[in-house]
Design an enzyme around this catalytic site. Structure first.
Site, PDB file in Angstrom:
ATOM      1  N   CYS A  16       0.834  -1.211   0.000  1.00  9.23           N
ATOM      2  CA  CYS A  16       0.000   0.000   0.000  1.00  9.23           C
ATOM      3  C   CYS A  16       0.872   1.266   0.000  1.00  9.23           C
ATOM      4  CB  CYS A  16      -1.002  -0.057   1.147  1.00  9.23           C
ATOM      5  SG  CYS A  16      -2.417   0.975   0.806  1.00  9.23           S
TER       6      CYS A  16
ATOM      7  N   HIS B 146      -3.283  -5.166   1.473  1.00 11.86           N
ATOM      8  CA  HIS B 146      -2.578  -5.363   2.757  1.00 11.86           C
ATOM      9  C   HIS B 146      -2.415  -6.856   3.082  1.00 11.86           C
ATOM     10  CE1 HIS B 146      -2.471  -1.219   4.447  1.00 11.86           C
ATOM     11  NE2 HIS B 146      -3.380  -1.029   3.511  1.00 11.86           N
TER      12      HIS B 146
ATOM     13  N   GLU C 189      -0.662  -8.262   5.203  1.00  5.62           N
ATOM     14  CA  GLU C 189      -0.433  -8.497   6.646  1.00  5.62           C
ATOM     15  C   GLU C 189      -1.762  -8.611   7.392  1.00  5.62           C
ATOM     16  OE1 GLU C 189      -0.298  -5.758   5.087  1.00  5.62           O
ATOM     17  OE2 GLU C 189      -0.875  -4.056   6.337  1.00  5.62           O
TER      18      GLU C 189
HETATM   19  N1  GLN Z   1      -3.265   6.241   0.379  1.00  6.64           N
HETATM   20  C1  GLN Z   1      -2.114   6.051   1.207  1.00  6.64           C
HETATM   21  C2  GLN Z   1      -0.889   6.714   0.593  1.00  6.64           C
HETATM   22  O1  GLN Z   1      -0.897   7.098  -0.530  1.00  6.64           O
HETATM   23  C3  GLN Z   1      -1.824   4.593   1.427  1.00  6.64           C
HETATM   24  C4  GLN Z   1      -2.885   3.961   2.282  1.00  6.64           C
HETATM   25  C5  GLN Z   1      -2.447   2.722   2.992  1.00  6.64           C
HETATM   26  O2  GLN Z   1      -1.247   2.445   3.133  1.00  6.64           O
HETATM   27  N2  GLN Z   1      -3.395   2.002   3.514  1.00  6.64           N
HETATM   28  O3  GLN Z   1       0.081   6.846   1.259  1.00  6.64           O
END
Ligand code: GLN
Length: 192
Positions: free
Chosen positions: A82, A170, A172
């Site tokens: 992410c 995610h 994890e």
């Molecule tokens: N939208 C976030 C970013 O650009 C990432 C979101 C997340 O890690 N759950 O940093």
């Protein structure tokens, strides 16, 4: 024996740590996890995980702690999830520090803001996998040396370039060790 570092500047570090321990046990490899806050913490690392969180915040903290250059020159396997995927990219079209280790651009919050977060079954490595997407990014304008591991609704949500793996979701937060297992196998290849 492998040493897995988990960047601990912001984000869901504990969940990644637990997942690495579970994965090491399941694949029968001895190893440890280390929380990485300073460049000294990274000295014995064989692989690094950059968790979710807020990529602009983590990027600024990387610069403040000198970890930015250390990670950019790490050359060992990295798993970015992410916000970690965002940080591995070359550009988001916004002003923010990025590592540029995967030749891709990123659409941050590409599936919408917080309330558009969702869970979905996706296909990855010929398996059905339950993806959790929280303000998830997607990749675009990838170079030909970037392997697409998965797409969802035509959007690129998982990629691999050399030994760097990035997922928009995610891994994890699910019971399935698939993504951590692929990462750990990359790490093992590197230490052998
Ligand atoms: N939208 C976030 C970013 O650009 C990432 C979101 C997340 O890690 N759950 O940093």
């Amino acid at each position: 024996m492998v040493e897995i570092g988990i960047l601990d500047l912001q984000g869901d570090v504990k969940e990644h740590q637990n997942m690495v321990i579970t994965t090491l046990n399941k694949v029968g490899v001895t190893g440890n996890t280390h929380r990485i806050k300073t460049i000294d913490d990274m000295k014995n690392c064989d692989g690094l995980i950059i968790s979710g969180g807020e990529s602009s915040t983590i990027g600024k903290l990387l610069l403040n702690t000198d970890l930015y250059d250390m990670i950019k020159n790490f050359k060992k396997p990295i798993l970015g999830t992410c916000a970690g995927m965002v940080l591995l990219s070359k550009s988001t079209g916004e002003e923010q520090p990025l590592l540029g280790l995967i030749n891709m651009n990123i659409e941050r919050n590409g599936f919408g803001r917080q309330k558009m977060s969702f869970e979905a079954d996706i296909n990855i490595y010929d398996k059905i996998y339950h993806g959790i997407f929280i303000r998830a990014p997607y990749a675009k304008n990838i170079d030909e040396n970037v392997e697409i591991l998965s797409k969802y609704n035509d959007k690129i949500i998982a990629v691999k370039q050399n030994n760097c793996i990035a997922t928009a979701f995610h891994p994890e937060l699910v019971d399935d060790i698939l993504i951590h297992e692929i990462f750990i196998k990359e790490v093992i290849k590197c230490v052998e």
